[in-house]
Structures are given as C-alpha cells and as structure tokens.
Design a protein around this motif. Sequence first.
Motif, PDB file in Angstrom:
ATOM      1  N   ILE A 193       0.762  -1.038  -0.186  1.00  9.98           N
ATOM      2  CA  ILE A 193       0.071   0.067  -0.052  1.00  9.98           C
ATOM      3  C   ILE A 193       0.771   1.350  -0.059  1.00  9.98           C
ATOM      4  CG2 ILE A 193      -1.548   1.440   1.489  1.00  9.98           C
ATOM      5  CD1 ILE A 193      -2.670  -1.409   2.493  1.00  9.98           C
ATOM      6  N   ALA A 194       1.829   1.408   0.753  1.00 17.43           N
ATOM      7  CA  ALA A 194       2.567   2.544   0.823  1.00 17.43           C
ATOM      8  C   ALA A 194       3.317   2.706  -0.556  1.00 17.43           C
ATOM      9  CB  ALA A 194       3.880   2.294   1.899  1.00 17.43           C
ATOM     10  N   ALA A 195       3.918   1.517  -1.143  1.00 19.23           N
ATOM     11  CA  ALA A 195       4.773   1.971  -2.394  1.00 19.23           C
ATOM     12  C   ALA A 195       3.415   2.429  -3.520  1.00 19.23           C
ATOM     13  CB  ALA A 195       5.277   0.574  -2.768  1.00 19.23           C
ATOM     14  N   ARG A 196       2.364   1.771  -3.345  1.00 17.46           N
ATOM     15  CA  ARG A 196       1.405   2.189  -4.397  1.00 17.46           C
ATOM     16  C   ARG A 196       0.711   3.741  -4.202  1.00 17.46           C
ATOM     17  NH1 ARG A 196      -1.430  -2.066  -3.503  1.00 17.46           N
ATOM     18  NH2 ARG A 196      -2.993  -1.361  -2.570  1.00 17.46           N
ATOM     19  N   ARG A 197       0.587   3.895  -2.986  1.00 15.36           N
ATOM     20  CA  ARG A 197       0.048   5.172  -2.727  1.00 15.36           C
ATOM     21  C   ARG A 197       0.965   6.136  -2.256  1.00 15.36           C
ATOM     22  NH1 ARG A 197      -5.265   5.291  -3.547  1.00 15.36           N
ATOM     23  NH2 ARG A 197      -6.325   3.319  -2.884  1.00 15.36           N
ATOM     24  N   GLY A 198       2.471   5.969  -2.267  1.00 16.18           N
ATOM     25  CA  GLY A 198       3.400   7.045  -2.032  1.00 16.18           C
ATOM     26  C   GLY A 198       3.423   7.650  -0.656  1.00 16.18           C
ATOM     27  N   ALA A 199       2.916   6.493   0.321  1.00 17.71           N
ATOM     28  CA  ALA A 199       2.960   6.831   1.841  1.00 17.71           C
ATOM     29  C   ALA A 199       4.211   6.142   2.462  1.00 17.71           C
ATOM     30  CB  ALA A 199       1.611   6.178   2.111  1.00 17.71           C
ATOM     31  N   GLY A 200       4.271   6.987   3.645  1.00 15.75           N
ATOM     32  CA  GLY A 200       5.206   6.401   4.842  1.00 15.75           C
ATOM     33  C   GLY A 200       4.965   5.229   5.336  1.00 15.75           C
ATOM     34  N   LEU A 201       5.589   4.569   6.339  1.00 21.19           N
ATOM     35  CA  LEU A 201       4.952   3.526   7.231  1.00 21.19           C
ATOM     36  C   LEU A 201       5.631   3.897   8.744  1.00 21.19           C
ATOM     37  CD1 LEU A 201       6.503   1.171   4.622  1.00 21.19           C
ATOM     38  CD2 LEU A 201       4.116   0.581   5.650  1.00 21.19           C
ATOM     39  N   ASP A 202       4.716   3.440   9.617  1.00 25.08           N
ATOM     40  CA  ASP A 202       5.087   3.411  11.010  1.00 25.08           C
ATOM     41  C   ASP A 202       4.533   2.240  11.502  1.00 25.08           C
ATOM     42  OD1 ASP A 202       5.480   3.859  13.778  1.00 25.08           O
ATOM     43  OD2 ASP A 202       5.342   6.005  13.459  1.00 25.08           O
ATOM     44  N   ILE A 203       5.422   1.376  12.125  1.00 22.56           N
ATOM     45  CA  ILE A 203       4.850   0.192  12.527  1.00 22.56           C
ATOM     46  C   ILE A 203       4.988  -0.217  14.104  1.00 22.56           C
ATOM     47  CG2 ILE A 203       5.415  -2.421  12.038  1.00 22.56           C
ATOM     48  CD1 ILE A 203       6.705  -1.451   9.533  1.00 22.56           C
ATOM     49  N   HIS A 204       4.342  -0.729  14.604  1.00 20.87           N
ATOM     50  CA  HIS A 204       4.390  -1.035  16.180  1.00 20.87           C
ATOM     51  C   HIS A 204       4.942  -2.248  16.368  1.00 20.87           C
ATOM     52  CE1 HIS A 204       1.072   2.173  16.909  1.00 20.87           C
ATOM     53  NE2 HIS A 204       1.099   1.967  18.204  1.00 20.87           N
ATOM     54  N   LEU A 205       5.845  -2.665  16.726  1.00 22.13           N
ATOM     55  CA  LEU A 205       6.738  -3.706  17.054  1.00 22.13           C
ATOM     56  C   LEU A 205       6.937  -3.822  18.408  1.00 22.13           C
ATOM     57  CD1 LEU A 205       7.679  -6.210  15.581  1.00 22.13           C
ATOM     58  CD2 LEU A 205       9.884  -5.307  15.384  1.00 22.13           C
ATOM     59  N   HIS A 206       5.932  -4.786  19.066  1.00 23.97           N
ATOM     60  CA  HIS A 206       6.380  -5.150  20.718  1.00 23.97           C
ATOM     61  C   HIS A 206       7.063  -6.562  20.718  1.00 23.97           C
ATOM     62  CE1 HIS A 206       2.288  -3.107  20.319  1.00 23.97           C
ATOM     63  NE2 HIS A 206       2.731  -2.318  21.443  1.00 23.97           N
ATOM     64  N   ASP A 207       7.113  -7.143  19.676  1.00 26.27           N
ATOM     65  CA  ASP A 207       7.791  -8.466  19.508  1.00 26.27           C
ATOM     66  C   ASP A 207       9.351  -8.251  20.087  1.00 26.27           C
ATOM     67  OD1 ASP A 207       5.622  -9.752  18.949  1.00 26.27           O
ATOM     68  OD2 ASP A 207       6.332 -10.006  16.816  1.00 26.27           O
ATOM     69  N   GLY A 208       9.630  -9.107  21.034  1.00 29.23           N
ATOM     70  CA  GLY A 208      11.026  -8.845  21.713  1.00 29.23           C
ATOM     71  C   GLY A 208      12.028  -9.863  21.211  1.00 29.23           C
ATOM     72  N   GLY A 209      13.112  -9.755  21.749  1.00 27.41           N
ATOM     73  CA  GLY A 209      14.189 -11.089  21.468  1.00 27.41           C
ATOM     74  C   GLY A 209      14.810 -10.853  20.161  1.00 27.41           C
ATOM     75  N   GLU A 210      15.509 -12.180  19.924  1.00 24.38           N
ATOM     76  CA  GLU A 210      15.920 -12.281  18.496  1.00 24.38           C
ATOM     77  C   GLU A 210      15.024 -12.395  17.289  1.00 24.38           C
ATOM     78  OE1 GLU A 210      19.194 -12.496  17.538  1.00 24.38           O
ATOM     79  OE2 GLU A 210      20.159 -12.636  19.338  1.00 24.38           O
ATOM     80  N   GLY A 211      13.493 -12.843  17.707  1.00 28.39           N
ATOM     81  CA  GLY A 211      12.612 -12.844  16.644  1.00 28.39           C
ATOM     82  C   GLY A 211      12.230 -11.399  16.412  1.00 28.39           C
ATOM     83  N   GLY A 212      12.081 -10.622  17.236  1.00 30.59           N
ATOM     84  CA  GLY A 212      11.914  -8.982  17.179  1.00 30.59           C
ATOM     85  C   GLY A 212      12.840  -8.444  16.162  1.00 30.59           C
ATOM     86  N   ILE A 213      14.181  -8.835  16.543  1.00 30.44           N
ATOM     87  CA  ILE A 213      15.404  -8.326  15.763  1.00 30.44           C
ATOM     88  C   ILE A 213      15.321  -8.913  14.429  1.00 30.44           C
ATOM     89  CG2 ILE A 213      18.079  -8.362  15.412  1.00 30.44           C
ATOM     90  CD1 ILE A 213      17.104  -6.776  17.706  1.00 30.44           C
TER      91      ILE A 213
END
Length: 388
Positions: A193-213
């Motif tokens: 969607i961001a690429a098609r609409r020329g929008a930015g992104l802001d992603i909530h990421l709570h996932d921790g540890g190596e999986g989050g990395i």
Amino acid sequence: MFRNATLPDGGTHDIEVEDGRIAALLPATKSGPGIDLGGALVMPPLVDGHIHLDKTLLGLPWIPNQAKGNAVSDRIAAERKVRAARTVSETETGSNLVRQVVASGTLHMRSHVDIDNQLGLKNLHAILEVRERFKDLVTIEIVAFPQSGIARSPGTAELLDRAIAEGADLVGGLDPVGIDGDLDGHLDTIFGIAARRGAGLDIHLHDGGEGGIAQILVIAARTRALGLKGKVAISHAFALGSVPADVAARTADALAEAGVAIMSHGPGAAPMPPLPLLRAHGVEVFGGSDNIRDAWSPFGNGDMLDRAMTIGYRGNFRHDHELQLAYEMVTSAAARVLGLDDYGLRVGGPADFVAVDAQSIAEAVAARPRRKLVVKAGRVVAREGVLA
Ligand SMILES: [Zn+2]
C-alpha cells in the motif's frame, strides 16, 4: 516583540515577530513594547511522534482497565469491549486531548488511528474531523493503524488502502509475527500500500528478543529495496533493548543505512531500546506519548517534557548531553521524522515557541516546569498551562 528570552544556546534575545514569523533575533532589552519573558527559556514547539487521539477516554468518567492479562492480545480484546460501549464520540475525546497537549506546548503530532473490521474507517473519520477543527493550531499526521492485525481481521487490508485514499498519511503495522503470525503476508500488505500510494510507514513492534530483531532487519531490507529511506519508522522496537549490545549495534547499522527511525515512549514494563547507542550509530530516534488515559494505559497526559523526563528516567540519563538527547527526541528529531521542513527557532522561521522557567534545556527536562507561554505564528495560544 517577545523581549528577554533565553534561547537553547544560552543567548538572550528579543524575538521580533512579523506576519507570524521570526523577523529578527535582537539583543535583549529590559523594557519596551511587547511581552517581557523575564529571561525564560524559549524552545521550539514540542512534537509528539506517537499519540492515539482516537483511543483516549480523556474527559469521560474514569473507566477501569479491563484487560484479563498482560499480552498485547489481551489488551486488544479489552479495548474492543470498551469502544463498543462508548457513548461519547472519538471526535470529542480526541479534541479534549488536542486542547490539553497544545496547552503543554505541543504543536505537531503523529496520531495512529485504529482500523479493523469492527470499526471500519469510523475512527479515521473522527480524527480527520479533529485535524480540520484544530488546523490553525496543530499539525496532525495520521497513521492508518491495523490495531486488530491484518490476517486476524479479514477486510483490514482493503480498509488500510482506503484510509490512505481518504486522507491518512502513513500505513501502520502491528507485530507481523506476534499478532498476525505471518511476517511476509503482513509486510507485503503494508509495504504494498505504501509503495502504491506514495505513503510512509510507522509499524508498532512489541515482539522482543531475536525474533523481534529478525523482523526489524526485514523491515530495514524492505525499506532499502523500495527506496523509502527516511519514510519508515518502527515504534517501540522493544527487541533492541532485549538483546546483547553487539546485536543491537549491528541492527542499528542496518537501520541507519536503510533510514528507518525508532520511536520510544520510555516504556514502563518493557525493555527500552538503547537510545544513545542507536543515535551513535546514526539512527534517528524520536519520542511520543503512546497511550493516554485509554483502554491500554491509565497514565499519560500528553506533556512532551514529562515524556522526555520519562525517557531519561528509564534510560538512566544523568548528564546534560543525555537529557539533551531526550529533549531532541521530542523536538527536532521528531520534527525530522514527521517531515516538518518549516520547524525551529531561527530568523525567517515560524514564530512558534514555548517559554518555561528554566535556565537550560537539561533543567527543563528534569523539572518539567509549567509552560509560561505557548506561541503559534506569533499569537499566544496558551498561558501558564491554560489555553488562551
Ligand atoms: Zn501506540
């Protein structure tokens, strides 16, 4: 004329305003026409890089938190109940919050707005109305935020796309693995969607540890591949605070190269990203309130000097240069992330500023004094913490 102001560099000046802009910074005078600031510290306006205007229950009778557990999914379930029982519109409660944050000197913000298959675009429409209502006072950037997930909430992908078409500025995301259990599916949707609409992104990421990395590294790689440098942020990124410093440093290099910013609100119970390390590696770090008096958190007041103090407290900041970092996270760094080109105290710049009784930025962060004056385009909009 605003006389006798101490600027963040320590110099004292009279600020001459013409047509809403700073016409000149003159040597300070003790008397004359205009408003005497009495040597108060004058800062550029505060910037809230992460707020949820649609979620707040500010102004309503106290509503106890109803989450059954501490997982993100427990809080999502509790919030769905609270919002189904609402009797006052998000436009009104969001307006309550905007008035409060303006009185504390915030003149720019980025608000996430919940979108899922229960709400549709209702909250977006409410906050678009708030944005219109307060457009002469604050700028509000809107993130279309899939609070209930995308795979878990069928129909949300189409709603996010429509949200951008109807006025949202950025596409949000939420724990692609922890909530949706589908890293590529979640990211394909939101980056698409961001690429098609020329929008930015802001992603909530709570996932921790190596999986989050691992998720952070994929987000950085996709940002590079799509040429979205400077248009992508990850909010929270607790993972960066839960891995050894060498892993955080390597991840920071990837973020800096991709131009992905990190937002922190100084979390109370989750690991905080190592902000000085990130900054030393060239990552843009910025601050935000996150939840304020809503189904997620009973706390918060939207005061970004309070928030800078919380970030510093959580980060064990003690030296002035560390308090300066916390201050920049709620002013200039957040302004860069929000793409505010016309920002900052300078001749020719907007006559937008906040005056407090403090001798330095470090003292302002530590003491969080009441805002003496909030000035927008040369006009006093709040005095002693109260909207004019
Ligand atoms: Zn949030």
